[in-house]
Design an enzyme around this catalytic site. Structure first.
Site, mmCIF file in Angstrom:
data_model
loop_
_atom_site.group_PDB
_atom_site.id
_atom_site.type_symbol
_atom_site.label_atom_id
_atom_site.label_comp_id
_atom_site.label_asym_id
_atom_site.label_seq_id
_atom_site.Cartn_x
_atom_site.Cartn_y
_atom_site.Cartn_z
ATOM 1 N N CYS A 70 42.332 46.183 52.189
ATOM 2 C CA CYS A 70 42.693 44.999 51.544
ATOM 3 C C CYS A 70 44.068 45.599 51.024
ATOM 4 O O CYS A 70 44.846 44.585 50.222
ATOM 5 C CB CYS A 70 42.005 44.502 50.418
ATOM 6 S SG CYS A 70 41.579 45.856 49.274
ATOM 7 N N CYS B 170 50.333 21.410 47.146
ATOM 8 C CA CYS B 170 49.534 21.348 45.989
ATOM 9 C C CYS B 170 50.719 20.915 44.645
ATOM 10 O O CYS B 170 51.552 21.594 44.635
ATOM 11 C CB CYS B 170 49.059 22.955 45.535
ATOM 12 S SG CYS B 170 48.043 22.912 43.996
ATOM 13 N N CYS C 21 50.780 27.331 38.585
ATOM 14 C CA CYS C 21 49.535 28.131 38.941
ATOM 15 C C CYS C 21 49.743 29.511 39.099
ATOM 16 O O CYS C 21 49.265 30.530 38.382
ATOM 17 C CB CYS C 21 48.686 27.234 39.684
ATOM 18 S SG CYS C 21 47.285 28.485 40.349
ATOM 19 N N ASP D 169 35.836 50.838 53.517
ATOM 20 C CA ASP D 169 36.457 49.764 52.919
ATOM 21 C C ASP D 169 36.761 49.787 51.530
ATOM 22 O O ASP D 169 35.861 49.234 50.565
ATOM 23 C CB ASP D 169 35.484 48.623 53.280
ATOM 24 C CG ASP D 169 35.847 47.300 52.713
ATOM 25 O OD1 ASP D 169 37.072 47.140 52.475
ATOM 26 O OD2 ASP D 169 35.044 46.201 52.636
ATOM 27 N N GLU E 127 27.783 53.236 47.730
ATOM 28 C CA GLU E 127 28.728 52.294 46.644
ATOM 29 C C GLU E 127 28.382 52.808 45.228
ATOM 30 O O GLU E 127 27.447 53.424 44.826
ATOM 31 C CB GLU E 127 28.127 50.918 47.032
ATOM 32 C CG GLU E 127 28.255 49.959 45.779
ATOM 33 C CD GLU E 127 29.803 49.644 45.620
ATOM 34 O OE1 GLU E 127 30.728 49.349 46.616
ATOM 35 O OE2 GLU E 127 30.142 49.606 44.474
HETATM 36 N N1 SAH Z 1 32.341 46.632 51.994
HETATM 37 C C1 SAH Z 1 32.025 45.845 50.965
HETATM 38 C C2 SAH Z 1 32.831 46.031 49.611
HETATM 39 C C3 SAH Z 1 34.325 46.293 49.535
HETATM 40 S S1 SAH Z 1 34.904 46.263 48.064
HETATM 41 C C4 SAH Z 1 32.233 44.477 51.453
HETATM 42 O O1 SAH Z 1 32.889 43.977 52.358
HETATM 43 O O2 SAH Z 1 31.570 43.329 50.941
HETATM 44 C C5 SAH Z 1 35.112 47.751 47.626
HETATM 45 C C6 SAH Z 1 33.763 48.536 47.053
HETATM 46 O O3 SAH Z 1 33.880 50.067 46.652
HETATM 47 C C7 SAH Z 1 33.498 47.919 45.655
HETATM 48 O O4 SAH Z 1 32.360 47.364 45.888
HETATM 49 C C8 SAH Z 1 33.482 48.956 44.603
HETATM 50 O O5 SAH Z 1 32.647 48.859 43.768
HETATM 51 C C9 SAH Z 1 33.363 50.266 45.452
HETATM 52 N N2 SAH Z 1 33.716 51.657 45.064
HETATM 53 C C10 SAH Z 1 35.116 51.713 44.239
HETATM 54 N N3 SAH Z 1 35.091 53.212 44.184
HETATM 55 C C11 SAH Z 1 34.137 53.861 44.763
HETATM 56 C C12 SAH Z 1 33.804 55.142 44.977
HETATM 57 N N4 SAH Z 1 34.467 56.111 44.379
HETATM 58 N N5 SAH Z 1 32.707 55.658 45.734
HETATM 59 C C13 SAH Z 1 31.986 54.403 46.285
HETATM 60 N N6 SAH Z 1 32.338 53.172 46.036
HETATM 61 C C14 SAH Z 1 33.423 52.770 45.173
#
Ligand code: SAH
Length: 457
Positions: free
Chosen positions: A414, A78, A84, A387, A339
């Site tokens: 992540c 790139c 960037c 997650d 969520e």
């Molecule tokens: N599993 C989903 C999103 C993962 S990202 C996917 O793969 O698309 C992590 C998510 O956790 C986000 O949507 C965020 O809003 C949520 N989050 C953050 N803190 C939280 C909590 N204390 N309880 C429930 N959800 C939460």
């Protein structure tokens, strides 16, 4: 042993040999245990460095030249790689990136989690690790020469004009280039953040790779969009796969991209895309994974680790718009998703409906509060999926998992550091981590996603 005093001083020129990469892709050299971080230096390399910043326990330096090159070094393709900062690892060959991510996960599990015997598999990468992003968010502004659109220079608010981003899907770049030329033609001004003047702040585009549908979001400072009719007409005429044109109004002085008000200018409110066989409606502001191809790889692995037979009750904590929940619902008796963002749960319910899935329930709230409440209602998960965001699971959620005793837990993460911390806690409470699979969701960047299989021992 750490030295008493920093062994380097600011502006010092020094030759260093690098032995590792940090989680954000910088090279690490050590002087008597004192780490010096240098962007774009690779393990195994020796180079001349100018020390730019000195702290008690570490320093930063700038790479001046390389005297001994790593065999994994490649020319970053790139042209704007250095300005960037969006990609950190383009100078490392793709196989080298995958190996680095695997090693990084293994090191962190060992160092932070004390997990020395866990199998960490080779990172699952992409066949073609370019142009994978399905979403672009491009700031617009003005320069003396006229309208510009591109990216913010590293650690600054100066927009650098750009035509192509090599990790962006071409369809998104095409939209941005088109909007740039339309805006120029109709005299729509880019936003000036210092003066808080102008019209067009950002263009956000989303692309459904499977459906080939495009969404265009014009984020403007005020409600007015000059020549609105012509703008819409030109977009539709030029890009027939645009299914949705949306205006979002953000009148505030802020770095946040979106304002509160969104209006559909033309077409649908959403576009659709698929991950595997599951169809998702994506609206301008909803969260959707940016690399759907690798998301499928990640979710397939999560599903595999869940070992579902069709009899299980599953809880998907941190479920977002229900992507993992719906994926699992194909193979489970019932899935409960939780969520914290209410809009995401609205989307999750809609997505369940679109796919005709009635064995899922979604709740808004904090996972650490809702799950104990479910437990008290007699909802006992056989399998649990988490997650969480980068900071990892709340400790009270981990306590609840320990109390609920699901037979297996699949942890999608992540951030390897918080994954390691949480796995350590679970290990101390009678769980065993069987295997960890790193997945490359963001090639060319330093990010790495992992799925861990954890069982009740
Ligand atoms: N599993 C989903 C999103 C993962 S990202 C996917 O793969 O698309 C992590 C998510 O956790 C986000 O949507 C965020 O809003 C949520 N989050 C953050 N803190 C939280 C909590 N204390 N309880 C429930 N959800 C939460």
């Amino acid at each position: 042993m750490m030295a008493e005093k920093a062994p380097v001083y600011k502006n010092q020129l020094i030759e260093l040999t690098f032995e590792d990469l940090t989680h954000d892709g910088a090279g690490v050299a050590k002087l008597q245990g004192y780490p010096i971080f240098v962007q774009r230096a690779l393990p195994g390399e020796t180079g001349d460095v100018k020390i730019t910043k000195v702290k008690k326990n570490y320093a930063f330096g700038r790479l001046l030249n390389i005297t001994e090159e790593s065999k994994d070094r490649v020319e970053a393709p790139c042209p704007i790689f250095k300005q960037c900062g969006g990609c950190q690892l383009q100078h490392l060959s793709y196989p080298g990136q995958l190996k680095h991510k695997e090693k990084h996960v293994r090191d962190v599990l060992e160092r932070i989690g004390g997990l020395t015997n866990v199998t960490v598999h080779p990172t699952l990468g992409m066949e073609d690790p370019w142009n994978y992003r399905n979403k672009a968010q491009v700031p617009f502004g003005e320069e003396e020469g006229g309208l510009i659109a591109g990216f913010y220079a590293e650690r600054s608010h100066k927009i650098i004009d750009m035509e192509r981003c090599m990790i962006q899907h071409e369809a998104n770049d095409d939209v941005v280039q088109l909007i740039k030329s339309i805006a120029q033609k109709y005299g729509i001004r880019g936003y000036d953040d210092k003066a808080h003047k102008g019209t067009l702040r950002h263009v956000v585009t989303r692309y459904g790779k499977v459906t080939n549908e495009l969404m265009v979001v014009l984020v403007t400072k005020g409600k007015e969009l000059p020549n609105k009719k012509n703008v819409i007409q030109e977009i539709c005429d030029t890009l027939p796969n645009v299914k949705s044109i949306v205006q979002n109004i953000n009148p505030k002085r802020t770095n946040v991209i979106f304002g509160d008000e969104t209006v559909v200018l033309w077409g649908e409110e959403v576009i659709y895309d698929y991950i595997g066989d599951i169809k998702f409606a994506i609206s301008a502001r909803s969260f959707y994974q940016v690399n759907p191809e690798q998301t499928k790889v990640l979710y397939d692995k999560a599903l595999e680790y869940c070992k579902l037979t069709g009899k299980e009750t599953v809880i998907d904590a941190y479920c977002g718009i229900g992507t993992i929940s719906l994926f699992l619902a194909q193979k489970a008796k019932h899935v409960y998703g939780v969520e914290i963002v209410p809009e995401a749960i609205v989307d999750a319910k809609k997505n369940a409906q679109i796919n005709g899935m009635d064995n899922v329930d979604f709740a808004v709230g904090e996972a650490e509060k809702v799950i104990p409440w479910w437990y008290a209602q007699g909802i006992h998960a056989d399998v649990m999926v988490v997650d969480p965001p980068r900071k990892g699971c709340d400790e009270s959620l981990l306590e609840t998992i320990v109390k609920m005793k699901p037979c297996r837990l699949v942890y999608v993460s992540c951030n390897p550091s918080t994954l390691a911390r949480d796995l350590k806690y679970l290990e101390q409470q009678g769980f065993t981590t069987k295997q960890v699979q790193p997945v490359d969701m963001f090639p060319m960047t330093a990010h790495v996603e992992c799925v861990a299989e954890v069982i009740l021992s």
